[in-house]
Design a protein around this motif. Structure first.
Motif, PDB file in Angstrom:
ATOM      1  N   GLY A 267       0.790  -1.230   0.000  1.00 11.35           N
ATOM      2  CA  GLY A 267       0.000   0.000   0.000  1.00 11.35           C
ATOM      3  C   GLY A 267       0.818   1.273   0.000  1.00 11.35           C
ATOM      4  N   ASP A 268       2.110   1.179  -0.235  1.00  9.34           N
ATOM      5  CA  ASP A 268       3.021   2.316  -0.159  1.00  9.34           C
ATOM      6  C   ASP A 268       3.054   3.048  -1.507  1.00  9.34           C
ATOM      7  OD1 ASP A 268       5.233   4.051  -0.033  1.00  9.34           O
ATOM      8  OD2 ASP A 268       6.341   2.717   1.292  1.00  9.34           O
ATOM      9  N   ARG A 269       2.386   4.201  -1.585  1.00 10.68           N
ATOM     10  CA  ARG A 269       2.347   4.970  -2.832  1.00 10.68           C
ATOM     11  C   ARG A 269       3.744   5.371  -3.295  1.00 10.68           C
ATOM     12  NH1 ARG A 269      -2.650   8.239  -3.728  1.00 10.68           N
ATOM     13  NH2 ARG A 269      -1.261   9.901  -4.402  1.00 10.68           N
ATOM     14  N   GLU A 270       4.574   5.798  -2.346  1.00 12.23           N
ATOM     15  CA  GLU A 270       5.907   6.247  -2.706  1.00 12.23           C
ATOM     16  C   GLU A 270       6.725   5.110  -3.305  1.00 12.23           C
ATOM     17  OE1 GLU A 270       9.845   8.270  -0.579  1.00 12.23           O
ATOM     18  OE2 GLU A 270       7.918   8.196   0.476  1.00 12.23           O
ATOM     19  N   ALA A 271       6.613   3.920  -2.720  1.00 14.48           N
ATOM     20  CA  ALA A 271       7.334   2.768  -3.256  1.00 14.48           C
ATOM     21  C   ALA A 271       6.811   2.403  -4.644  1.00 14.48           C
ATOM     22  CB  ALA A 271       7.199   1.583  -2.304  1.00 14.48           C
ATOM     23  N   TYR A 272       5.503   2.467  -4.845  1.00 10.93           N
ATOM     24  CA  TYR A 272       4.913   2.131  -6.145  1.00 10.93           C
ATOM     25  C   TYR A 272       5.391   3.096  -7.223  1.00 10.93           C
ATOM     26  CZ  TYR A 272       1.329   1.010  -9.630  1.00 10.93           C
ATOM     27  OH  TYR A 272       0.676   0.643 -10.787  1.00 10.93           O
ATOM     28  N   LEU A 273       5.509   4.368  -6.881  1.00  6.20           N
ATOM     29  CA  LEU A 273       5.862   5.399  -7.864  1.00  6.20           C
ATOM     30  C   LEU A 273       7.360   5.648  -7.958  1.00  6.20           C
ATOM     31  CD1 LEU A 273       3.067   8.018  -7.058  1.00  6.20           C
ATOM     32  CD2 LEU A 273       3.158   6.473  -9.032  1.00  6.20           C
ATOM     33  N   ALA A 274       8.175   4.897  -7.215  1.00  2.00           N
ATOM     34  CA  ALA A 274       9.616   5.164  -7.178  1.00  2.00           C
ATOM     35  C   ALA A 274      10.257   5.056  -8.548  1.00  2.00           C
ATOM     36  CB  ALA A 274      10.292   4.206  -6.200  1.00  2.00           C
ATOM     37  N   THR A 275       9.719   4.210  -9.412  1.00  2.70           N
ATOM     38  CA  THR A 275      10.264   4.044 -10.759  1.00  2.70           C
ATOM     39  C   THR A 275       9.227   4.368 -11.829  1.00  2.70           C
ATOM     40  OG1 THR A 275       9.727   1.689 -10.584  1.00  2.70           O
ATOM     41  CG2 THR A 275      11.997   2.324 -10.093  1.00  2.70           C
ATOM     42  N   TYR A 276       8.234   5.155 -11.483  1.00  5.99           N
ATOM     43  CA  TYR A 276       7.147   5.471 -12.422  1.00  5.99           C
ATOM     44  C   TYR A 276       7.686   6.315 -13.575  1.00  5.99           C
ATOM     45  CZ  TYR A 276       2.514   7.097 -13.931  1.00  5.99           C
ATOM     46  OH  TYR A 276       1.373   7.370 -14.639  1.00  5.99           O
ATOM     47  N   PRO A 277       7.469   5.898 -14.826  1.00  2.00           N
ATOM     48  CA  PRO A 277       8.022   6.633 -15.967  1.00  2.00           C
ATOM     49  C   PRO A 277       7.346   7.970 -16.244  1.00  2.00           C
ATOM     50  CG  PRO A 277       7.578   4.330 -16.520  1.00  2.00           C
ATOM     51  CD  PRO A 277       6.891   4.608 -15.223  1.00  2.00           C
ATOM     52  N   GLY A 278       6.177   8.217 -15.648  1.00  2.00           N
ATOM     53  CA  GLY A 278       5.465   9.470 -15.867  1.00  2.00           C
ATOM     54  C   GLY A 278       4.145   9.250 -16.571  1.00  2.00           C
ATOM     55  N   ASP A 279       3.201  10.143 -16.318  1.00  2.00           N
ATOM     56  CA  ASP A 279       1.870  10.006 -16.906  1.00  2.00           C
ATOM     57  C   ASP A 279       1.900  10.012 -18.424  1.00  2.00           C
ATOM     58  OD1 ASP A 279       0.834   9.962 -14.362  1.00  2.00           O
ATOM     59  OD2 ASP A 279       0.140  12.043 -14.387  1.00  2.00           O
ATOM     60  N   GLU A 280       2.910  10.665 -19.003  1.00  2.00           N
ATOM     61  CA  GLU A 280       2.991  10.750 -20.465  1.00  2.00           C
ATOM     62  C   GLU A 280       3.386   9.422 -21.106  1.00  2.00           C
ATOM     63  OE1 GLU A 280       4.292  14.611 -18.530  1.00  2.00           O
ATOM     64  OE2 GLU A 280       4.818  12.484 -18.358  1.00  2.00           O
ATOM     65  N   PHE A 281       3.762   8.404 -20.271  1.00  2.00           N
ATOM     66  CA  PHE A 281       4.270   7.150 -20.811  1.00  2.00           C
ATOM     67  C   PHE A 281       3.495   5.929 -20.326  1.00  2.00           C
ATOM     68  CE2 PHE A 281       7.665  10.246 -20.867  1.00  2.00           C
ATOM     69  CZ  PHE A 281       8.187  10.101 -22.145  1.00  2.00           C
ATOM     70  N   VAL A 282       2.426   6.124 -19.572  1.00  2.00           N
ATOM     71  CA  VAL A 282       1.697   4.998 -18.981  1.00  2.00           C
ATOM     72  C   VAL A 282       0.199   5.203 -19.151  1.00  2.00           C
ATOM     73  CG1 VAL A 282       1.168   3.776 -16.839  1.00  2.00           C
ATOM     74  CG2 VAL A 282       3.514   4.530 -17.287  1.00  2.00           C
ATOM     75  N   ASP A 283      -0.486   4.138 -19.614  1.00  2.00           N
ATOM     76  CA  ASP A 283      -1.944   4.137 -19.721  1.00  2.00           C
ATOM     77  C   ASP A 283      -2.606   3.294 -18.636  1.00  2.00           C
ATOM     78  OD1 ASP A 283      -2.275   5.611 -22.287  1.00  2.00           O
ATOM     79  OD2 ASP A 283      -1.201   3.891 -23.121  1.00  2.00           O
ATOM     80  N   VAL A 284      -1.959   2.211 -18.241  1.00  2.00           N
ATOM     81  CA  VAL A 284      -2.525   1.254 -17.294  1.00  2.00           C
ATOM     82  C   VAL A 284      -1.604   1.143 -16.087  1.00  2.00           C
ATOM     83  CG1 VAL A 284      -3.187  -1.158 -16.913  1.00  2.00           C
ATOM     84  CG2 VAL A 284      -3.675  -0.067 -19.115  1.00  2.00           C
ATOM     85  N   LEU A 285      -2.163   1.322 -14.896  1.00  2.00           N
ATOM     86  CA  LEU A 285      -1.422   1.109 -13.659  1.00  2.00           C
ATOM     87  C   LEU A 285      -1.715  -0.306 -13.183  1.00  2.00           C
ATOM     88  CD1 LEU A 285      -1.899   4.458 -11.685  1.00  2.00           C
ATOM     89  CD2 LEU A 285      -0.029   3.776 -13.186  1.00  2.00           C
ATOM     90  N   GLY A 286      -0.709  -1.159 -13.256  1.00  2.00           N
ATOM     91  CA  GLY A 286      -0.876  -2.554 -12.901  1.00  2.00           C
ATOM     92  C   GLY A 286      -0.200  -2.903 -11.596  1.00  2.00           C
ATOM     93  N   TYR A 287      -0.404  -4.146 -11.185  1.00  2.00           N
ATOM     94  CA  TYR A 287       0.126  -4.627  -9.913  1.00  2.00           C
ATOM     95  C   TYR A 287       0.087  -6.150  -9.947  1.00  2.00           C
ATOM     96  CZ  TYR A 287      -0.593  -6.216  -5.062  1.00  2.00           C
ATOM     97  OH  TYR A 287      -0.551  -6.899  -3.882  1.00  2.00           O
TER      98      TYR A 287
END
Length: 680
Positions: A267-287
């Motif tokens: 449930g850690d948002r910061e950990a999930y987004l630590a390597t997030y490429p950015g909204d301009e490069f992602v359509d689906v947030l998976g897990y």
């Protein structure tokens, strides 16, 4: 696909983590009009969809819109390789399916993998030519679309540097396949084959079938070469961005949606987004999350917690939330209502129930693990979870292929394109120890680009190929002293200035003393640099430089852990060491006074060896672990009699420091301090 077992702790982690990369196709059960690329088919009052690709085909926009509307209306069930691998069939016809045999319907989501392109998974074959395997993946996408479901494509890519598989984490692969890397051309050749296969998948009317592509999944774990500890967050972000830009802008593939999918994060948002490429490069947030069967109730709680977090992020960012991989990580689950309990748990949370699809792994048949329960076939009895899986299918909260009628050809409009610029190399938190390095910037629409170091004067870059701008950064001698500098790029785009920055450690090239693992002095006091050096396994943990608990120098390591679903946690350091001249591992340790158990794991000669140590002493002293005291990890059944001898010590490739919960009476969290980790 379950990961290779190395120890009781890594087995738990890896079992949760399956190897996939997802591509999704919305099938129409009625004849749809031809859908042309771009925004030409939309009416002025059509809904607007904001995608990574503003020139996405009308069918791709319709798929995104369909998944948007699916949120909260039931979750689509998916199965990897449903039409090509199974327990109830051997012949690949495009219609055979374990899901169909079990419940009389196909899954709503069909998963495939780029391993088909290598001939390692059907309908590909090692006897095929490369072109035939491209056509095999195209065929699979088309067959799934014709069965009335979505298609997903995952990417278990080979180690381009060593020639090994995706589990081979050696070779510093991501850095070397980025633009400017010596293996970059080999990576673009792989993407060319993906582009050919996906771009060639069409319906009878010529419409390109939309696909959700999910590269570099589960990267917050350390089991793949693109995972934590084997590449930095900055490098991961840039290889993800390059992949999107190459397929979209260079190869003109416009029937893709792009998915990002770490593993369990508590449930850690910061950990999930630590390597997030950015909204301009992602359509689906998976897990991704797999149940090891030890405590399914706790696992479900963690899944719901993570899915709620993902759904909340998706709502904030205009993305699609999905459980991109799930399933059992053991052969036998004690809970006879495993599927329906999971579905009810997800549906019970107002955020988690917005999950659009959940995809489980492949039934590879033979002695393989069962992810979709099968009926009795030949000498094999019906799977114990078959009745529950049928109840799962009948539940109105689950969606299979037959229920995906209509609306897939909805008319939509694409949101206006917004220009994006980003620094490709050096990446954020990169370590540069040479007298010069190349600055590369992706700025396809720019008229001019400059860079500056800290507050220095701007330096111009020159336009190169494929939307890049490049130039040489000559590093002054006075900077090369373990100093963290800020590299800023500015691009002129349509009368506006767009910027991006990276923090770069400029260091000298002097190697550490032989046997050194880490003395924690080479990070310029920056916790971000420290975090890039380690991979994380199991339950959540954080690392920070400590100035008060250390054995010497300026810094030690504060290793803070929290037990969650797995009751173990670990931090890994990649190595390339020859320790034949040493007899023991030594580290300064100040424990937290608990009866939790510490364990050092070494990967030597390709085998995992372990030795335990106590966390009870809080005063701080050297812990000495003789190599003769290491034994093969519990999961190393093929090497149960192996010894950590000189031959294996000649190739030490990784070290992990685990903390394992000592029992319910022990604290669920704590902090230990380490320093001067070395072989001697």
């Amino acid at each position: 696909m379950p990961a290779r077992t190395l120890s009781r702790r890594t087995a738990l982690v890896i079992g949760f983590l399956s190897l996939t990369v997802v591509a999704t196709t919305m099938a129409l059960l009625t004849t749809a009009p031809s859908q042309s690329p771009g925004r030409t088919t939309a009416t002025p009052d059509a809904p607007v969809v904001d995608l990574v690709d503003a020139d996405a085909t009308a069918a791709t926009r319709a798929l995104f819109h369909r998944l948007e509307r699916q949120q909260g209306r039931g979750v689509l069930f998916g199965h990897q390789h449903d039409l090509t691998h199974g327990f109830t069939f051997t012949e690949v016809t495009g219609t055979n399916s374990d899901t169909l045999a079990a419940v009389g319907d196909y899954p709503a989501v069909f998963g495939w993998d780029t391993l088909i392109l290598d001939g390692q998974e059907r309908p590909g074959s090692p006897e095929n030519s490369p072109q035939q395997n491209v056509e095999a993946l195209t065929w699979a996408i088309e067959q799934a679309d014709a069965r009335g479901g979505l298609n997903t494509l995952s990417a278990h890519l080979p180690n381009i540097v060593t020639g090994g598989d995706f589990y081979d984490t050696s070779g510093d692969v991501v850095r070397r396949i980025l633009p400017g890397g010596d293996r970059h051309a080999e990576y673009t050749a792989i993407l060319d084959r993906v582009a050919d296969a996906v771009g060639g998948a069409t319906r009878a009317d010529g419409t390109a079938i939309p696909v959700v592509f999910r590269p570099f999944h589960e990267n917050n774990g350390g089991w793949f070469w693109w995972g934590a500890g084997h590449t930095s967050a900055g490098e991961f972000v840039e290889i993800f961005r390059f992949t999107v830009e190459y397929l979209r802008d260079v190869r003109d593939v416009h029937n893709l949606l792009y998915a990002y999918s770490p593993n369990t994060v508590g449930g850690d948002r910061e950990a999930y987004l630590a390597t997030y490429p950015g909204d301009e490069f992602v359509d689906v947030l998976g897990y991704d999350a797999y149940d090891d069967g030890a405590a399914s109730g706790e696992w479900r709680r963690t899944v719901v917690q993570d899915l709620a977090m993902v759904a909340e992020l998706a709502d904030e960012r205009g993305k699609i939330p999905a459980l991109t991989e799930f399933g059992p990580a053991v052969d036998d689950l004690a809970d006879p209502a495993w599927f329906t309990r999971l579905l009810s748990a997800i549906d019970s949370d107002p955020l988690a129930r917005r999950t659009t699809y959940m995809l489980t792994w492949a039934n590879f048949g033979g002695a393989g693990r069962v992810y979709v329960p099968h009926p009795a076939v030949d000498s094999r009895a019906a799977h114990p979870l078959l009745a529950d899986f049928r109840a799962f299918h009948d539940d109105p909260r689950s969606v299979f292929a037959a229920e995906l009628t209509g609306a897939a050809d909805a008319r939509t409009r694409a949101a206006p394109h917004e220009p994006v610029v980003h620094l490709v190399t050096p990446t954020d938190r990169a370590r540069v120890s040479t007298a010069e390095t190349t600055v590369r910037v992706s700025a396809r629409e720019a008229s001019a680009v400059v860079y500056r170091v800290d507050d220095g004067p701007p330096q111009p870059l020159s336009r190169a190929e494929n939307g890049l701008w490049t130039g040489t950064w000559e590093i002054e001698d006075e900077l090369r002293a373990d100093r963290l500098v800020t590299l800023t790029i500015t691009a002129e785009v349509g009368g506006s200035e767009l910027t991006d920055t990276a923090h770069v450690l400029v260091a000298d090239a002097e190697p550490p003393a032989p046997g050194t693992v880490d003395d924690f002095e080479s990070y310029a006091g920056d916790d971000g640099m420290l975090a890039e050096a380690f991979g994380h396994q199991g339950d959540p943990n954080t690392l920070a430089l400590s100035t008060d608990r250390r054995s010497g120098g300026e810094f030690g390591l504060a290793y803070t852990y929290r037990f969650d679903a797995l009751s173990f946690t670990g931090v890994s350091r990649r190595l390339d060491a020859d320790w034949r001249g040493f007899s023991e591992l030594c580290m300064w340790l100040a424990g937290d006074g608990s009866q939790n158990t510490g364990t050092v794991q070494l990967i030597a000669g390709g085998v995992a060896f372990e030795q335990e140590f106590s966390l009870a002493d809080t005063t701080g002293s050297d812990v000495v672990l003789p190599f003769a005291g290491f034994s093969p990890a519990p999961g190393e059944s093929e090497h149960a009699d192996a010894a950590l001898d000189a031959d294996r010590l000649g190739t030490v490739t990784a070290m992990t420091i685990f903390v394992f919960r000592g029992g319910d009476q022990q604290p669920a969290n704590g902090t230990i301090h380490l320093d001067d980790v070395r072989a001697r």
